[in-house]
Design an enzyme around this catalytic site. Structure first.
Site, mmCIF file in Angstrom:
data_model
loop_
_atom_site.group_PDB
_atom_site.id
_atom_site.type_symbol
_atom_site.label_atom_id
_atom_site.label_comp_id
_atom_site.label_asym_id
_atom_site.label_seq_id
_atom_site.Cartn_x
_atom_site.Cartn_y
_atom_site.Cartn_z
ATOM 1 N N ASP A 67 0.870 -1.203 -0.042
ATOM 2 C CA ASP A 67 0.158 0.036 0.020
ATOM 3 C C ASP A 67 0.808 1.316 0.020
ATOM 4 O OD1 ASP A 67 -2.333 -1.626 0.253
ATOM 5 O OD2 ASP A 67 -2.181 -1.691 2.405
ATOM 6 N N HIS A 74 -5.609 -3.570 5.455
ATOM 7 C CA HIS A 74 -4.931 -4.161 4.018
ATOM 8 C C HIS A 74 -6.131 -4.218 3.192
ATOM 9 C CE1 HIS A 74 -1.850 -4.954 0.968
ATOM 10 N NE2 HIS A 74 -2.152 -6.446 1.170
#
Length: 339
Positions: free
Chosen positions: A176, A203
């Protein structure tokens, strides 16, 4: 949070370089569980280059002997061995300092990370069970999705076996950060290798919250840019799944991110200072039991949770929006591990 950049995570290329050196490095055994898969193979290739790894142990239910033979021909110091099936799992884990778990099925078009739960939850639990018994002091890095649930599962397993150390269990959310850095650089023209954006939360989808107000070098975003960029970072995994049209998920970029996180741990374990990465860990930063924030890493894992810093209104709204979903995913993992 400005320190996130100054303390920023290791330079990937330098850490994996044949010329990289530290004072009296402690060469580590690293085990990759799920090493023959779409993430596991490129991850193992990247790890093979590190001068801080003396032994690379590759485990999967099939094909790891061939993968290990292939990697063993590479001109780097790490010795590689493949292990196949349940009967060889404990031998693979013996003496490991870092365990990385990319095992599990990948996402396909139309699937969410939560759709993977019933399959990957059992895999994460069984592998965590083995690691908790064979190498309980190892750094445990979980890539298997849904990370928002698999990390709580591993935590419960370690707690049941009386060996849980919250400093050493990590959900790898580095991708990310990598995506945020890349997309910001593309939009604003900042040098991509110098662009750093902390990403907090979880996530998956809306639980991924890039803190664009804390990007360094500092950037100004219009409201429209901030919204579009945040949504793209949150949905970047789906972007890759759709682009591959049934041919897989984000395997190569995830392998890069997993290796970057492992190299950061190796640096910190060898005494490097100011090594910071974001990761999904047990946390008291919010009321949620697990949460991703920038972490200062040290020889024994987490030295300090650096928290979220000051959020702007848009980010505060995003934080509140993610909490119900992230809380539910965490609870789902804990319930699975205790049923």
């Amino acid at each position: 949070m400005a320190n996130f950049v100054r303390r920023a995570a290791c330079n990937f290329l330098n850490v994996s370089s044949r010329n990289f050196s530290v004072s009296a490095p402690r060469h580590a055994k690293v085990s990759v569980l799920g090493a023959a898969g779409g993430i596991g193979q490129p991850l193992s290739l990247l790890l093979k280059q590190s001068t801080l790894i003396s032994e690379l142990a590759l485990y999967d239910v099939a094909n790891t002997v061939g993968v290990a033979a292939d990697l063993s021909h590479i001109e780097s110091a790490a010795q590689v061995k493949g292990y196949v099936g349940d009967s060889q799992l404990e031998e693979c884990l013996q003496g490991s300092k870092i365990v990385i778990i990319p095992a599990g099925v990948p996402r396909k078009p139309g699937m969410t990370r939560d759709d993977l739960f019933n399959i990957n939850a059992g895999i994460a639990m069984s592998l965590s069970e083995a690691a908790s018994k064979v190498c309980p002091d190892a750094m445990m890095c979980i890539i298997s999705n849904p990370v928002n649930s698999t990390v709580p599962i591993a935590s419960e397993v370690y707690k049941k076996n009386g060996v849980f150390d919250p400093r050493k269990l990590f959900g790898v959310t580095t991708l990310d950060v990598v995506r945020a850095n890349t997309f910001i650089s593309e939009l604003k023209g900042t040098p991509v290798t110098q662009t750093q954006c902390p990403v907090i939360g979880g996530h998956a989808g809306v639980t991924i919250l890039p803190l664009l107000s804390q990007v360094e070098p500092s950037c100004n975003f219009t409201d429209e840019e901030r919204e579009a960029l945040t949504v793209r970072i949150q949905n970047a995994g789906t972007e890759v799944v759709d682009a591959k049209a049934g041919g897989g998920s984000a395997t190569l970029s995830m392998a890069y991110a997993g290796a970057r996180f492992a190299f950061a741990l190796l640096q910190a374990m060898n005494g490097a200072k100011n090594v910071v990465e974001c990761s999904f860990v047990e946390s008291d930063v919010t009321e949620l039991q697990f949460f991703s924030t920038p972490l200062l890493l040290g020889p024994n894992g987490i030295e300090e949770n650096l928290g979220m810093g000051t959020l702007i209104d848009y980010e505060q709204e995003g934080l509140e929006k993610m909490k119900p979903e992230l809380s539910g995913s965490i609870a789902k993992g804990i319930k699975f591990a205790n049923q």
